[in-house]
Motif scaffolding. Structure first.
Motif, PDB file in Angstrom:
ATOM      1  N   PRO A 224       4.785  -0.281  -7.979  1.00  0.00           N
ATOM      2  CA  PRO A 224       3.795  -1.368  -8.056  1.00  0.00           C
ATOM      3  C   PRO A 224       3.849  -1.982  -9.455  1.00  0.00           C
ATOM      4  O   PRO A 224       4.290  -1.339 -10.401  1.00  0.00           O
TER       5      PRO A 224
ATOM      6  N   ARG B 118       2.176   1.663  -3.517  1.00  0.00           N
ATOM      7  CA  ARG B 118       1.095   2.122  -4.410  1.00  0.00           C
ATOM      8  C   ARG B 118       0.783   3.600  -4.174  1.00  0.00           C
ATOM      9  O   ARG B 118       0.480   4.327  -5.108  1.00  0.00           O
TER      10      ARG B 118
ATOM     11  N   ASN C  89       0.824  -1.215   0.000  1.00  0.00           N
ATOM     12  CA  ASN C  89       0.000   0.000   0.000  1.00  0.00           C
ATOM     13  C   ASN C  89       0.856   1.261   0.000  1.00  0.00           C
ATOM     14  O   ASN C  89       0.513   2.250  -0.654  1.00  0.00           O
TER      15      ASN C  89
END
Length: 171
Positions: A59, A12, A9
């Motif tokens: 990512p 990202r 996360n």
């Protein structure tokens, strides 16, 4: 698995974050982060790209041009060079004078930017003139979308500059 999700996360949310930046952001140990990143890379969730001594993390399926631009704007000097080149082509001395850095420093960063395919060089007699090899609007868009804090920093610098100019007139 929770830790791996936290790392994924973070990548990202901030594609192109450096390994050290991720260590600082998440407060993880270096060995732990290395292990988790290796697992994420094996699973195909993330990939890394080295440039010099830095390791940049992205990512999966992150666009190639965006990767190169995020790496290019990751250091202050390269970012200043790109912003200067948005104004138009210039030579090494012009960049050195405008940025207040040595010509060898400019040369180092120009070589890095050329490796990324962001800048092109053209020899004109004894001088080398540099120009952007990509759309200036794309650079600005990348800063705006992925590094909005840089815009605030640039705006603060401009405000400080204008305040200094205004302050001299008042004296």
């Amino acid at each position: 698995m929770k830790r791996r999700d936290e790392i994924l996360n973070a990548i990202r949310a901030e594609p192109g974050i450096t390994f050290r930046g991720l260590v600082r952001k998440l407060g993880l140990g270096i060995g732990d982060l290395q292990y988790q990143l290796r697992k994420l890379e094996e699973e195909g969730e993330v990939f890394s790209r080295r440039m010099g001594r830095r390791r940049y993390l992205f990512p999966r399926d992150f666009e190639e041009e965006a990767q190169r631009l995020l790496i290019a704007i990751s250091t202050d000097t390269r970012r200043k060079i790109l912003l200067k080149l948005i104004e138009g082509p210039t030579d090494q001395k012009g960049l050195s004078d405008a940025l207040g850095v040595s010509q060898p420093t400019v040369s180092y960063h120009m070589n890095e930017l050329m490796k990324l395919g962001i800048v092109e060089a053209e020899r004109r007699g004894r001088n080398v003139v540099y120009r952007l090899a990509c759309d200036p609007e794309t650079i600005v868009r990348m800063i705006r979308e992925y590094r909005p804090g840089l815009l605030e920093k640039l705006a603060d610098g401009l405000i400080d500059l204008l305040a200094g100019v205004g302050g001299e007139e008042d004296d």
